[in-house]
Design a protein around this motif. Structure first.
Motif, PDB file in Angstrom:
ATOM      1  N   ARG A   1       0.822  -1.211   0.000  1.00 14.92           N
ATOM      2  CA  ARG A   1       0.000   0.000   0.000  1.00 14.92           C
ATOM      3  C   ARG A   1       0.858   1.263   0.000  1.00 14.92           C
ATOM      4  O   ARG A   1       0.358   2.347  -0.278  1.00 14.92           O
ATOM      5  N   SER A   2       2.120   1.118   0.331  1.00 12.99           N
ATOM      6  CA  SER A   2       3.080   2.216   0.225  1.00 12.99           C
ATOM      7  C   SER A   2       4.267   1.711  -0.576  1.00 12.99           C
ATOM      8  O   SER A   2       4.610   0.522  -0.503  1.00 12.99           O
ATOM      9  N   VAL A   3       4.894   2.594  -1.334  1.00  5.77           N
ATOM     10  CA  VAL A   3       6.031   2.148  -2.139  1.00  5.77           C
ATOM     11  C   VAL A   3       7.196   1.706  -1.252  1.00  5.77           C
ATOM     12  O   VAL A   3       8.014   0.875  -1.658  1.00  5.77           O
ATOM     13  N   PHE A   4       7.268   2.237  -0.037  1.00  6.22           N
ATOM     14  CA  PHE A   4       8.342   1.851   0.884  1.00  6.22           C
ATOM     15  C   PHE A   4       8.306   0.361   1.186  1.00  6.22           C
ATOM     16  O   PHE A   4       9.352  -0.274   1.366  1.00  6.22           O
ATOM     17  N   HIS A   5       7.124  -0.221   1.253  1.00  3.78           N
ATOM     18  CA  HIS A   5       6.983  -1.621   1.643  1.00  3.78           C
ATOM     19  C   HIS A   5       6.864  -2.573   0.448  1.00  3.78           C
ATOM     20  O   HIS A   5       6.641  -3.769   0.643  1.00  3.78           O
ATOM     21  N   HIS A   6       6.989  -2.057  -0.791  1.00  6.51           N
ATOM     22  CA  HIS A   6       7.077  -2.967  -1.929  1.00  6.51           C
ATOM     23  C   HIS A   6       8.292  -3.881  -1.736  1.00  6.51           C
ATOM     24  O   HIS A   6       9.321  -3.469  -1.188  1.00  6.51           O
ATOM     25  N   SER A   7       8.187  -5.112  -2.194  1.00  2.00           N
ATOM     26  CA  SER A   7       9.270  -6.056  -1.974  1.00  2.00           C
ATOM     27  C   SER A   7       9.238  -7.132  -3.056  1.00  2.00           C
ATOM     28  O   SER A   7       8.536  -6.992  -4.072  1.00  2.00           O
ATOM     29  N   MET A   8       9.982  -8.178  -2.834  1.00  2.00           N
ATOM     30  CA  MET A   8       9.999  -9.336  -3.733  1.00  2.00           C
ATOM     31  C   MET A   8      10.003 -10.604  -2.896  1.00  2.00           C
ATOM     32  O   MET A   8      10.594 -10.648  -1.815  1.00  2.00           O
ATOM     33  N   ASN A   9       9.353 -11.635  -3.402  1.00  2.00           N
ATOM     34  CA  ASN A   9       9.477 -12.967  -2.828  1.00  2.00           C
ATOM     35  C   ASN A   9      10.591 -13.695  -3.573  1.00  2.00           C
ATOM     36  O   ASN A   9      10.622 -13.687  -4.812  1.00  2.00           O
ATOM     37  N   TYR A  10      11.486 -14.309  -2.838  1.00  2.00           N
ATOM     38  CA  TYR A  10      12.676 -14.875  -3.449  1.00  2.00           C
ATOM     39  C   TYR A  10      13.240 -15.994  -2.587  1.00  2.00           C
ATOM     40  O   TYR A  10      12.893 -16.143  -1.409  1.00  2.00           O
ATOM     41  N   ARG A  11      14.140 -16.762  -3.202  1.00  2.00           N
ATOM     42  CA  ARG A  11      14.973 -17.731  -2.499  1.00  2.00           C
ATOM     43  C   ARG A  11      16.407 -17.462  -2.934  1.00  2.00           C
ATOM     44  O   ARG A  11      16.681 -17.406  -4.136  1.00  2.00           O
ATOM     45  N   SER A  12      17.302 -17.274  -1.994  1.00  2.00           N
ATOM     46  CA  SER A  12      18.675 -16.939  -2.367  1.00  2.00           C
ATOM     47  C   SER A  12      19.673 -17.756  -1.563  1.00  2.00           C
ATOM     48  O   SER A  12      19.430 -18.126  -0.414  1.00  2.00           O
ATOM     49  N   ALA A  13      20.799 -18.028  -2.209  1.00  2.90           N
ATOM     50  CA  ALA A  13      21.900 -18.746  -1.564  1.00  2.90           C
ATOM     51  C   ALA A  13      23.194 -18.021  -1.882  1.00  2.90           C
ATOM     52  O   ALA A  13      23.432 -17.639  -3.036  1.00  2.90           O
ATOM     53  N   VAL A  14      24.007 -17.820  -0.871  1.00  2.86           N
ATOM     54  CA  VAL A  14      25.310 -17.178  -1.030  1.00  2.86           C
ATOM     55  C   VAL A  14      26.366 -18.091  -0.414  1.00  2.86           C
ATOM     56  O   VAL A  14      26.257 -18.469   0.756  1.00  2.86           O
ATOM     57  N   ILE A  15      27.364 -18.440  -1.206  1.00  2.40           N
ATOM     58  CA  ILE A  15      28.415 -19.360  -0.759  1.00  2.40           C
ATOM     59  C   ILE A  15      29.736 -18.614  -0.688  1.00  2.40           C
ATOM     60  O   ILE A  15      30.098 -17.885  -1.617  1.00  2.40           O
ATOM     61  N   HIS A  16      30.448 -18.790   0.421  1.00  2.00           N
ATOM     62  CA  HIS A  16      31.772 -18.194   0.596  1.00  2.00           C
ATOM     63  C   HIS A  16      32.812 -19.305   0.621  1.00  2.00           C
ATOM     64  O   HIS A  16      32.550 -20.416   1.089  1.00  2.00           O
ATOM     65  N   GLY A  17      34.013 -19.000   0.154  1.00  2.00           N
ATOM     66  CA  GLY A  17      35.084 -19.980   0.228  1.00  2.00           C
ATOM     67  C   GLY A  17      36.135 -19.740  -0.826  1.00  2.00           C
ATOM     68  O   GLY A  17      36.197 -18.674  -1.440  1.00  2.00           O
ATOM     69  N   SER A  18      36.950 -20.721  -1.028  1.00  2.00           N
ATOM     70  CA  SER A  18      37.966 -20.667  -2.079  1.00  2.00           C
ATOM     71  C   SER A  18      37.689 -21.789  -3.067  1.00  2.00           C
ATOM     72  O   SER A  18      37.124 -22.823  -2.705  1.00  2.00           O
ATOM     73  N   ALA A  19      38.069 -21.555  -4.300  1.00  2.00           N
ATOM     74  CA  ALA A  19      37.826 -22.537  -5.354  1.00  2.00           C
ATOM     75  C   ALA A  19      39.105 -23.312  -5.651  1.00  2.00           C
ATOM     76  O   ALA A  19      40.200 -22.751  -5.631  1.00  2.00           O
ATOM     77  N   ARG A  20      38.945 -24.588  -5.899  1.00  2.00           N
ATOM     78  CA  ARG A  20      40.111 -25.390  -6.279  1.00  2.00           C
ATOM     79  C   ARG A  20      39.926 -25.869  -7.711  1.00  2.00           C
ATOM     80  O   ARG A  20      38.832 -26.291  -8.104  1.00  2.00           O
ATOM     81  N   PRO A  21      40.959 -25.806  -8.523  1.00  3.10           N
ATOM     82  CA  PRO A  21      40.843 -26.302  -9.892  1.00  3.10           C
ATOM     83  C   PRO A  21      40.724 -27.819  -9.921  1.00  3.10           C
ATOM     84  O   PRO A  21      41.370 -28.521  -9.140  1.00  3.10           O
ATOM     85  N   VAL A  22      39.888 -28.308 -10.797  1.00  7.87           N
ATOM     86  CA  VAL A  22      39.731 -29.754 -10.997  1.00  7.87           C
ATOM     87  C   VAL A  22      40.488 -30.101 -12.271  1.00  7.87           C
ATOM     88  O   VAL A  22      40.091 -29.711 -13.372  1.00  7.87           O
ATOM     89  N   VAL A  23      41.580 -30.824 -12.146  1.00  7.52           N
ATOM     90  CA  VAL A  23      42.447 -31.078 -13.297  1.00  7.52           C
ATOM     91  C   VAL A  23      42.617 -32.562 -13.616  1.00  7.52           C
ATOM     92  O   VAL A  23      42.903 -32.915 -14.767  1.00  7.52           O
ATOM     93  N   GLU A  24      42.474 -33.422 -12.613  1.00  6.96           N
ATOM     94  CA  GLU A  24      42.639 -34.863 -12.877  1.00  6.96           C
ATOM     95  C   GLU A  24      41.575 -35.286 -13.880  1.00  6.96           C
ATOM     96  O   GLU A  24      40.386 -34.974 -13.713  1.00  6.96           O
ATOM     97  N   PRO A  25      41.949 -35.958 -14.969  1.00  9.16           N
ATOM     98  CA  PRO A  25      41.020 -36.207 -16.075  1.00  9.16           C
ATOM     99  C   PRO A  25      39.685 -36.838 -15.688  1.00  9.16           C
ATOM    100  O   PRO A  25      38.626 -36.377 -16.114  1.00  9.16           O
TER     101      PRO A  25
END
Length: 227
Positions: free
Chosen positions: A103-127
């Motif tokens: 009813r007010s633009v301040f309270h407009h929103s979105m319904n969502y599902r989100s995932a955030v992953i933190h870490g370091s990446a390792r290369p996959v090289v073995e065939p």
């Protein structure tokens, strides 16, 4: 389809300082199965890292095997080369389920599902490990294709970079439901409020122009039907 190994099915997410949701904490979800469900439902993630002192965020395809997230791209991609050096990365997947009209633009929103992953990446090289990772990626994007289409040859494998990111450190946030309006706006009853759902649907398969009359395979029609 490739079997997915669920290695921590009985565990919940254990937030670290950087994966603890503070803004909108009531929408935080610590069920690891919810993390898996979001990743399994999405198709594109955003990989963020720092390259030459500047932040870089790029969309990329991914696939999940248990508590490992696989990313891939060209070996020439600076973002993947940087991530493979062991620097910290962040990977995000967001699914939009609806736009919330208040009813007010301040309270407009979105319904969502989100995932955030933190870490370091390792290369996959073995065939064999690299082939398995690429199969996971392929089957996530286009189920049934690994058995149907030609597998990567040596030249293609050499041109493809694959990274693995552990899902140990992750945050999940979900919003559902209608608007959260102020009582006086509800009482005034001067504006429409509700949710406009957002849905992604598959269209009819469109054969390649050079295809010599081959029928659409079952694994493609199943996907088109949302199965």
């Amino acid at each position: 389809m490739i079997a997915v190994t669920e290695t921590r099915s009985a565990e919940s997410l254990s937030p670290t300082d950087r994966s603890t949701i503070r803004r909108g904490a009531k929408r935080a979800v610590t069920d690891r199965a919810a993390l898996w469900a979001i990743l399994d439902a999405g198709l594109v993630c955003h990989l963020s890292t720092v390259v030459d002192g500047a932040p870089l965020v790029l969309p990329t395809g991914y696939g999940r095997d248990g508590d490992t997230l696989y990313l891939h791209g060209s070996t020439g991609a600076l973002s993947l080369r940087t991530a493979a050096e062991g620097v910290e990365v962040c990977v995000a997947v967001t699914l939009l389920d609806g736009v919330v009209y208040a009813r007010s633009v301040f309270h407009h929103s979105m319904n969502y599902r989100s995932a955030v992953i933190h870490g370091s990446a390792r290369p996959v090289v073995e065939p064999s490990a690299k082939l398995r990772a690429l199969r996971v990626l392929t089957e996530h994007m286009a189920p049934g294709s690994w058995e149907h289409a030609r597998e990567p040859n040596a030249k293609e494998l050499a041109a493809t970079a694959v990274l693995a990111v552990d899902l140990a450190e992750a945050a999940v946030k979900v919003r559902t439901g209608g608007p959260v309006d102020d009582a006086e706006d509800v009482a005034a009853n001067t504006a429409w409020a509700g949710v406009l759902p957002v849905r992604t649907v598959w269209g009819a398969p469109s054969p390649d122009d050079a295809l010599a009359g081959a029928p659409v395979p079952e694994h493609v029609t199943r996907r088109a039907r949302g199965r």
